[in-house]
Write a protein that holds these residues in place. Structure first.
Motif, short mmCIF file in Angstrom:
data_model
loop_
_atom_site.label_atom_id
_atom_site.label_comp_id
_atom_site.label_asym_id
_atom_site.label_seq_id
_atom_site.Cartn_x
_atom_site.Cartn_y
_atom_site.Cartn_z
N ALA A 171 0.84 -1.20 0.00
CA ALA A 171 0.00 0.00 0.00
C ALA A 171 0.87 1.25 0.00
CB ALA A 171 -0.93 0.00 1.22
N TRP A 172 0.84 1.99 -1.09
CA TRP A 172 1.60 3.23 -1.20
C TRP A 172 0.96 4.33 -0.37
CZ3 TRP A 172 6.26 4.15 -3.37
CH2 TRP A 172 6.76 3.22 -4.29
N LEU A 173 1.80 5.18 0.24
CA LEU A 173 1.37 6.44 0.85
C LEU A 173 1.97 7.55 0.01
CD1 LEU A 173 0.48 4.68 3.23
CD2 LEU A 173 1.41 6.41 4.77
N GLY A 174 1.19 8.03 -0.95
CA GLY A 174 1.71 9.01 -1.89
C GLY A 174 2.89 8.43 -2.64
N GLU A 175 3.92 9.27 -2.86
CA GLU A 175 5.13 8.82 -3.54
C GLU A 175 6.30 8.64 -2.58
OE1 GLU A 175 5.15 8.10 -6.83
OE2 GLU A 175 3.01 8.58 -6.84
N GLU A 176 6.02 8.83 -1.27
CA GLU A 176 7.13 8.89 -0.32
C GLU A 176 7.46 7.56 0.33
OE1 GLU A 176 4.64 10.19 3.68
OE2 GLU A 176 5.53 11.76 2.41
N GLY A 177 6.52 6.62 0.34
CA GLY A 177 6.77 5.35 1.00
C GLY A 177 5.57 4.43 0.94
N PHE A 178 5.60 3.35 1.71
CA PHE A 178 4.52 2.36 1.63
C PHE A 178 4.35 1.64 2.95
CE2 PHE A 178 8.47 0.49 0.00
CZ PHE A 178 8.59 -0.66 0.78
N LEU A 179 3.16 1.06 3.12
CA LEU A 179 2.83 0.21 4.27
C LEU A 179 2.97 -1.25 3.87
CD1 LEU A 179 -0.43 1.99 5.52
CD2 LEU A 179 1.90 2.31 6.40
N TYR A 180 3.41 -2.07 4.81
CA TYR A 180 3.53 -3.50 4.56
C TYR A 180 3.44 -4.24 5.89
CZ TYR A 180 8.30 -3.25 6.42
OH TYR A 180 9.38 -3.06 7.25
N SER A 181 3.28 -5.56 5.85
CA SER A 181 3.17 -6.38 7.05
C SER A 181 4.35 -7.33 7.14
CB SER A 181 1.88 -7.21 7.03
OG SER A 181 0.74 -6.38 6.87
N ARG A 182 4.89 -7.48 8.33
CA ARG A 182 5.99 -8.42 8.51
C ARG A 182 5.98 -9.02 9.91
NH1 ARG A 182 10.53 -6.50 11.38
NH2 ARG A 182 10.80 -4.23 11.50
N GLU A 212 -1.32 -13.87 18.12
CA GLU A 212 -1.86 -14.72 17.05
C GLU A 212 -2.62 -13.93 15.99
OE1 GLU A 212 -5.16 -14.54 20.17
OE2 GLU A 212 -2.97 -14.39 20.04
N TYR A 213 -2.87 -12.64 16.23
CA TYR A 213 -3.60 -11.83 15.25
C TYR A 213 -2.70 -11.51 14.06
CZ TYR A 213 -7.31 -10.73 18.68
OH TYR A 213 -8.34 -10.80 19.59
N ASN A 214 -3.30 -11.50 12.87
CA ASN A 214 -2.62 -11.07 11.65
C ASN A 214 -3.17 -9.73 11.21
OD1 ASN A 214 -1.13 -13.55 11.39
ND2 ASN A 214 -3.02 -14.51 10.66
N HIS A 215 -2.33 -8.91 10.57
CA HIS A 215 -2.75 -7.56 10.18
C HIS A 215 -2.24 -7.22 8.77
CE1 HIS A 215 -3.62 -7.18 14.44
NE2 HIS A 215 -2.34 -7.42 14.72
N SER A 216 -3.12 -6.64 7.97
CA SER A 216 -2.73 -6.15 6.65
C SER A 216 -3.24 -4.73 6.48
CB SER A 216 -3.27 -7.05 5.53
OG SER A 216 -4.69 -7.04 5.54
N ALA A 217 -2.60 -3.98 5.59
CA ALA A 217 -2.94 -2.56 5.41
C ALA A 217 -3.27 -2.26 3.96
CB ALA A 217 -1.79 -1.68 5.88
N SER A 218 -4.25 -1.40 3.77
CA SER A 218 -4.58 -0.87 2.44
C SER A 218 -4.84 0.63 2.59
CB SER A 218 -5.81 -1.58 1.85
OG SER A 218 -6.93 -1.47 2.72
N VAL A 219 -4.79 1.34 1.48
CA VAL A 219 -4.98 2.79 1.49
C VAL A 219 -6.06 3.14 0.46
CG1 VAL A 219 -3.89 5.03 1.06
CG2 VAL A 219 -2.62 3.23 2.23
N THR A 220 -6.98 4.03 0.84
CA THR A 220 -8.04 4.43 -0.09
C THR A 220 -7.44 5.18 -1.28
OG1 THR A 220 -8.39 6.44 1.22
CG2 THR A 220 -9.80 4.53 1.71
N SER A 221 -8.15 5.18 -2.39
CA SER A 221 -7.62 5.75 -3.62
C SER A 221 -7.35 7.25 -3.52
CB SER A 221 -8.57 5.47 -4.79
OG SER A 221 -9.84 6.05 -4.55
N ASP A 222 -8.04 7.93 -2.59
CA ASP A 222 -7.77 9.37 -2.43
C ASP A 222 -6.64 9.63 -1.44
OD1 ASP A 222 -8.94 8.74 -0.02
OD2 ASP A 222 -10.56 10.22 -0.15
N GLY A 223 -6.05 8.56 -0.89
CA GLY A 223 -4.92 8.71 0.02
C GLY A 223 -5.28 9.22 1.40
N ARG A 224 -6.55 9.25 1.73
CA ARG A 224 -6.98 9.83 3.01
C ARG A 224 -6.88 8.83 4.17
NH1 ARG A 224 -10.87 13.44 5.24
NH2 ARG A 224 -10.59 13.28 7.51
#
Length: 323
Positions: free
Chosen positions: A201-212, A254-266
């Motif tokens: 999941a990109w946050l603008g052009e500056e970086g991104f979210l990910y799960s690890r 035991e919880y798993n987490h994933s991230a997404s970003v809305t198309s308007d970046g909000r």
């Protein structure tokens, strides 16, 4: 009997029956060492003579030798099965056709995969416009001689200038995240490891979210349990050691987490699950307020009672599909 049914029966018989003069007997398997492991469980002694076979095949030479000997027996048997070559040829004919993924447009560029037919991995292409010529961006077939290193996932940045992608090696669930400059095709210095079961999941052009997950101890890459997954933010041009923790539940490893970003970046949407059960909890992070609130996650849905899938968001309104 119906003509087609009769033909199908004849085909089944011809494939099921061995070729004339050929006999298929059970192969002689190599001996397997029995260990002396015995555990006492609930007052009963339980022998586990093959516990040693649970060791990781990569560093354990004895297990690797056992696998090689077993494979030799299996392959020798399979090589003499009747109609095997016919099936191989026919399946090749049925899968030998050109196919494309659905194009993704970002910043006027169009990204898609195309497989000519029998390629092990589908290369990724880009066009500078709908009518422009395609340009090869990534060919995962060149990554490994055995074709087992795959382009697992990819996401162009909002303006299409960069491509975030994940590399999967040898069928493992671990992912290595890398970034390309789309115009030049050159890799940037960014590299993220120990990502697993992650969205991109990109946050603008500056970086991104990910799960690890936490980095496993040496030698435990394929043995460690999947606990304490967390969402992180990686800013381009910085080392992974500086990535920011965005969301975690230390009280529930035991919880798993994933991230997404809305198309308007909000909004950043955190979807949490337990195992593979398709019932989720949902948290939202207001990215417009990040400078003052940081990564404050607001609970939207709790309780793991239903399936929730983000459709998109505009301004202060979010749309989900649920049951």
């Amino acid at each position: 009997m119906h003509i087609r049914a009769a033909a199908a029966s004849l085909l089944a018989l011809s494939i099921a029956n061995p070729a004339e003069g050929q006999t298929l007997t059970a192969p002689g398997y190599p001996e397997t060492r029995r260990g002396d492991v015995v555990e006492t469980l609930f007052g009963e002694e339980i022998a586990d003579p093959y516990r040693w076979l649970e060791n990781d095949v990569r560093p354990d030479r004895e297990v690797a030798d056992w696998v090689e000997r077993q494979n030799a027996v299996t392959n020798a048997y399979l090589a003499h099965l009747p109609a095997r070559e016919w099936f191989k040829r026919r399946i090749g004919e049925l899968t030998d056709f050109e196919r494309f993924s659905t194009p993704v447009e970002r910043g006027g560029r169009y990204f898609y995969t195309r497989n000519t037919g029998l390629q092990n991995q589908s290369p990724l292409y880009v066009r500078e416009g709908l009518e422009a010529a395609e340009r090869l961006l990534i060919d995962p077939n060149a990554w490994a001689s055995d074709g087992a290193t795959a382009l697992a996932d990819w996401r162009p940045s909002p303006d299409g200038s960069k491509l975030l992608y994940s590399v999967q090696d040898g069928g493992t669930d671990w992912r290595i995240l890398r970034v390309l400059d789309v115009a030049t095709g050159e890799r940037l210095t960014d590299e993220v490891r120990w990502a697993k079961f992650t969205d991109l999941a990109w946050l603008g052009e500056e970086g991104f979210l990910y799960s690890r997950f936490p980095e496993p101890q040496e030698g435990e890459d394929f043995q460690a349990l999947n606990y304490n997954q967390a969402v992180y933010y990686h800013r381009l041009g910085t080392p992974q050691s500086e990535d920011q923790l965005v969301f975690a539940t230390r009280e529930h490893p035991e919880y798993n987490h994933s991230a997404s970003v809305t198309s308007d970046g909000r909004w950043a949407i955190i979807t949490s699950s337990i195992g593979t059960d398709a019932r989720y909890e949902i948290h939202a992070i207001d990215l417009a307020a990040r400078e003052t609130e940081g990564w404050r996650a607001r609970p939207l849905v709790t309780g793991f009672e239903n399936a929730w899938s983000l459709i998109d968001g505009i301004g202060g309104r979010l749309w989900f599909a649920t049951n």
